[in-house]
Scaffold this motif. Structure first.
Motif, PDB file in Angstrom:
ATOM      1  N   ILE A  75       0.876  -1.159   0.000  1.00 26.58           N
ATOM      2  CA  ILE A  75       0.000   0.000   0.000  1.00 26.58           C
ATOM      3  C   ILE A  75       0.920   1.217   0.000  1.00 26.58           C
ATOM      4  O   ILE A  75       1.759   1.362   0.875  1.00 26.58           O
ATOM      5  N   ASN A  77       1.754   5.476  -0.816  1.00 24.97           N
ATOM      6  CA  ASN A  77       1.333   6.863  -0.965  1.00 24.97           C
ATOM      7  C   ASN A  77       2.624   7.630  -1.129  1.00 24.97           C
ATOM      8  O   ASN A  77       3.454   7.591  -0.226  1.00 24.97           O
ATOM      9  N   ARG A  89      -3.926  -6.260   0.031  1.00 20.70           N
ATOM     10  CA  ARG A  89      -3.595  -6.209  -1.386  1.00 20.70           C
ATOM     11  C   ARG A  89      -2.866  -7.500  -1.745  1.00 20.70           C
ATOM     12  O   ARG A  89      -1.769  -7.749  -1.256  1.00 20.70           O
ATOM     13  N   HIS A 153      -9.560   1.753  -1.788  1.00 19.84           N
ATOM     14  CA  HIS A 153      -8.463   2.717  -1.594  1.00 19.84           C
ATOM     15  C   HIS A 153      -8.526   3.789  -2.682  1.00 19.84           C
ATOM     16  O   HIS A 153      -9.345   3.705  -3.602  1.00 19.84           O
ATOM     17  N   LYS A 154      -7.646   4.765  -2.534  1.00 19.24           N
ATOM     18  CA  LYS A 154      -7.476   5.780  -3.584  1.00 19.24           C
ATOM     19  C   LYS A 154      -6.023   5.704  -4.042  1.00 19.24           C
ATOM     20  O   LYS A 154      -5.153   5.348  -3.247  1.00 19.24           O
ATOM     21  N   TRP A 214     -12.367   6.686  -4.819  1.00 15.72           N
ATOM     22  CA  TRP A 214     -12.280   5.402  -4.119  1.00 15.72           C
ATOM     23  C   TRP A 214     -12.516   4.258  -5.109  1.00 15.72           C
ATOM     24  O   TRP A 214     -13.418   4.346  -5.945  1.00 15.72           O
ATOM     25  N   GLU A 216     -11.670  -0.352  -5.714  1.00  5.73           N
ATOM     26  CA  GLU A 216     -11.367  -1.618  -5.045  1.00  5.73           C
ATOM     27  C   GLU A 216     -11.252  -2.732  -6.083  1.00  5.73           C
ATOM     28  O   GLU A 216     -11.846  -2.632  -7.165  1.00  5.73           O
TER      29      GLU A 216
END
Ligand code: OGA
Ligand code: MN
Length: 272
Positions: A75, A77, A89, A153-154, A214, A216
Motif C-alpha cells: 500500500i 502513498n 492487497r 483505496h485511492k 475510491w 477496489e
C-alpha cells in the motif's frame, strides 16, 4: 519458384506491418464522446476491446514471463509504503520501465498507447482543471486467484497530489464472472456504503479514472490469474511536493515522539 517465395515473403511482411500498425493506433479516447462524457460526469470511463485480442494475448504472455521479477504489492502513498498489507492487497507487481521491459516486444506498444493517452487527457480534461500530467508510470499486476483482491483505496489523496489519472488495461482473455476480481469504483466523493459501480476485468478492456476516487478490486478466486497493466498520469512537481510533505510529516512525527519520550522520562524520574 523464386517469384512464389518473393510473393509469400512480401505477403508476410505486409501482414506483419498491418498488425504492427493496428498495435500502434492511439486509444483516441478524447474523440469518443460517450467515453469523455462518462469521465467528466462520473469521474471514470470504460471502453471494451480497446486493444486487439492478439495484443492482449501477447502482453499477457509477456506479463507471465516477468513473474520472477514481481514482488508483493504494497500500500503506497508517495514514498510511504505499508509492508504489512499482504491481506489488503494480494497482487504481485512490477513497475514497468524500459529496463524491465527491455526483453519484451508487445508491452512497449501498450506503454506507448498509454503515454499518448496521457497527452490526450491533458487537453481533454486536465488542463480545464488547471493541471496537467507530464509523466506516465506503469505497473503490471497479477492477482493469483487465491481469494485476495485490493481493498477500497485511492491512488492519490486529492486533486493536488501527484497522480492525476489512473488508466488500466486488463489482459484476461476469457475471464468468467465466477472468477471474481471485478473492479469497483465509487463515482464522486462517496462513502463505502454509497452505491458503487462494477467493471469486470475482461481482456482488452480499458478503464480510466481520476486517481483520487475510491476504488477496489474484489477477491479473485478459482486460481485464475488476473493480469492488469496500469498507467498513472502524474504531475512531477506535485509528486515532488507530495513526497516533501510526507517527509516533513514523518520528521515532525519523530521530533514529537522524542519530546514526548523526554517528558515521560522526566515525569517518571520526578516520581509524579
Ligand atoms: C491498483 C488498483 C485496480 C485493478 O493497483 O491500485 O486499484 O482493477 N487496481 O486492477
Ligand atoms: Mn488503485
Amino acid at each position: 519458384m523464386l517469384v512464389v517465395v518473393a510473393l509469400i515473403a512480401g505477403y508476410a511482411v505486409a501482414r506483419a506491418r498491418r498488425r504492427v500498425a493496428r498495435f500502434s493506433t492511439p486509444f483516441d479516447c478524447a474523440a469518443d464522446e460517450t467515453f469523455m462524457r462518462s469521465l467528466r460526469e462520473k469521474g471514470y470511463a470504460v471502453r471494451e476491446h480497446a486493444i486487439p485480442r492478439e495484443l492482449v494475448l501477447a502482453c499477457a504472455e509477456e506479463a507471465r514471463g516477468l513473474s520472477h521479477v514481481m514482488k508483493h504489492g504494497q500500500i503506497q502513498n508517495g514514498l510511504q509504503s505499508d509492508q504489512g498489507a499482504r491481506k489488503a492487497r494480494g497482487d504481485k507487481m512490477v513497475t514497468l520501465n524500459p529496463r524491465v521491459a527491455c526483453n519484451t516486444r508487445y508491452l512497449p506498444y501498450l506503454m506507448d498507447k498509454f503515454d499518448l493517452l496521457r497527452t490526450e487527457m491533458n487537453g481533454a480534461v486536465l488542463e480545464a482543471k488547471d493541471t496537467h500530467a507530464d509523466c506516465t508510470t506503469f505497473m503490471l499486476a497479477v492477482y493469483p486467484g487465491d481469494g485476495t483482491g485490493y481493498v477500497r483505496h485511492k491512488d492519490s489523496d486529492d486533486a493536488h497530489t501527484g497522480r492525476k489519472l489512473t488508466a488500466i488495461v486488463y489482459l484476461n482473455e476469457g475471464w468468467k464472472a465466477t472468477d471474481g476480481g471485478s473492479f469497483r469504483i465509487w463515482p464522486g466523493d462517496c462513502g463505502d456504503s454509497d452505491p458503487c459501480e462494477e467493471v469486470a476485468p475482461d481482456g482488452g478492456k480499458l478503464v480510466v479514472f481520476y486517481s483520487n476516487l475510491w476504488h477496489e478490486v474484489l477477491p479473485v478466486v478459482n486460481g485464475s490469474a488476473r493480469i492488469a497493466c496500469t498507467a498513472w498520469f502524474s504531475n512531477r512537481a506535485d509528486l515532488a511536493a507530495e513526497i516533501i510533505a510526507e517527509e516533513r510529516a514523518a520528521k515532525l512525527d519523530q521530533a514529537l515522539k522524542k519530546i514526548a519520550l523526554k517528558k515521560l522520562r522526566r515525569t517518571m524520574n520526578s516520581g509524579k
